[in-house]
Enzyme design. Structure first.
Site, PDB file in Angstrom:
ATOM      1  N   LEU A 148       1.008  -0.971   0.034  1.00 39.51           N
ATOM      2  CA  LEU A 148       0.013  -0.036  -0.086  1.00 39.51           C
ATOM      3  C   LEU A 148       0.867   1.162  -0.071  1.00 39.51           C
ATOM      4  CD1 LEU A 148      -2.818  -0.665   2.703  1.00 39.51           C
ATOM      5  CD2 LEU A 148      -3.252  -0.147   0.091  1.00 39.51           C
ATOM      6  N   ASP A 149       0.829   2.163  -0.822  1.00 39.90           N
ATOM      7  CA  ASP A 149       1.225   3.302  -1.142  1.00 39.90           C
ATOM      8  C   ASP A 149       1.313   4.112   0.492  1.00 39.90           C
ATOM      9  OD1 ASP A 149       1.815   2.930  -3.555  1.00 39.90           O
ATOM     10  OD2 ASP A 149       0.295   4.376  -4.346  1.00 39.90           O
ATOM     11  N   PRO A 150       2.555   4.933   0.607  1.00 41.08           N
ATOM     12  CA  PRO A 150       2.567   5.586   1.975  1.00 41.08           C
ATOM     13  C   PRO A 150       1.167   6.647   2.045  1.00 41.08           C
ATOM     14  CG  PRO A 150       4.578   5.750   1.023  1.00 41.08           C
ATOM     15  CD  PRO A 150       4.052   4.820   0.008  1.00 41.08           C
TER      16      PRO A 150
END
Length: 317
Positions: free
Chosen positions: A49-51
């Site tokens: 999951l992206d930051p």
């Protein structure tokens, strides 16, 4: 002078932790934090999951890492916010603005038509700012160097898609998608279909496979717990195997299967089987059944099984 850091005494920990990943951390940073909190020897996550994204991130510990691919392959559900009329270099709010256009009047009928257009099987070109690799190098590394490389479109499936207007320039997007789907790209493509472009300003994963966000624990809550409560948040490894038909082997049959030997029995053909030993009941591994033969796929080691049986009693999934 700073005091020396206390060395964490690692230990074997087995099971699945359902984390509600916070904004601002990469999936690996969240994993390492939880691994430290549990003092676990071995851990892995089940897809990044992206930051700038939050939500469901199943983390696998010990024996559960052997089955993490099942969650990588699972369908995912997301909620996102799309800002219309502004296109960025990354497809999200982190990038530089590269184009601005007028936004047409957004009606429910228009959104329903666009949602139908993007529901079902699609060919999707992965974004440059992604961890997908080309020639052994992540695409985002090329992007950071100012290079754009050719990417092959991939087959994905949008199982369901709902669009609604928050205001004249902002959409709410809710979608359940197959593995490999980039919601940033979907948001951009929807913006293009509306004739104005767009980018994601928020993204939250609300479900992955059989797990949803209501089952998850936040990092802050986990950190505030006493250690026994942290361990109690772990689901057993077999929580990753809900679609597997259960087969139980007794005594010597279990031991032979665990050594990699095929077993024969009156089992119907099955592509996915979870194999358990009895007395006490414990997961031995996965297999498939063909013509009455139980054929091992992924096996736990005898040491892992003993460690699991000795671990704090785990809740059922």
């Amino acid at each position: 002078m700073n005091a020396p850091r206390t060395r964490v005494q690692r230990r074997p920990v087995h099971g699945v932790l359902l984390l509600d990943k916070p904004l601002g951390l990469s999936s690996n940073q969240a994993l390492q934090k939880c691994k430290w909190l549990l003092r676990a020897e071995k851990a892995g996550h089940t897809g990044t999951l992206d930051p700038l994204a939050s939500g469901v991130l199943p983390l696998c510990f010990g024996a559960a890492t052997k089955f993490s691919q099942l969650q990588l392959d699972a369908d995912k559900t997301y909620e996102a916010t799309v800002r219309l009329g502004v296109k960025t270099s990354t497809g999200d709010a982190e990038g530089q603005v590269v184009a601005e256009r007028d936004v047409p009047a957004i009606t429910p009928e228009l959104l329903a038509g666009v949602a139908r257009q993007f529901t079902g099987p699609l060919r999707q070109v992965p974004p440059m700012h992604s961890a997908l690799k080309k020639d052994g190098k992540a695409l985002y590394e090329y992007a950071r160097a100012g290079e754009e490389v050719e990417r092959e479109a991939r087959d994905v499936v949008i199982h369901s898609l709902a669009l609604s207007a928050i205001d004249a320039r902002t959409l709410r997007l809710a979608a359940t998608v197959s593995k490999g789907t980039y919601i940033r790209t979907l948001g951009e493509d929807i913006g293009e279909a509306l004739g104005c472009g767009g980018h994601l300003t928020a993204l939250r994963r609300t479900a992955t496979g059989q797990f949803d966000v209501s089952q998850c624990v936040t990092l802050d809550t986990l950190e505030a717990m006493p250690e026994p409560e942290r361990l109690a948040r772990l689901l057993p490894t077999e929580a990753l195997l809900p679609a597997h038909d259960p087969v139980t082997l007794r005594g010597d049959e279990a031991a032979r299967f665990l050594s990699g030997l095929r077993r024969r029995g009156a089992w119907p053909d099955a592509g996915q089987v979870a194999v358990f030993g009895d007395a006490p009941r414990s997961l031995l591994g996965t297999a498939h059944v063909k013509a009455g033969e139980l054929i091992p796929s992924r096996l736990l080691s005898p040491i892992e099984i003993q460690q699991i049986l000795g671990q704090t009693e785990l809740p059922t999934p």
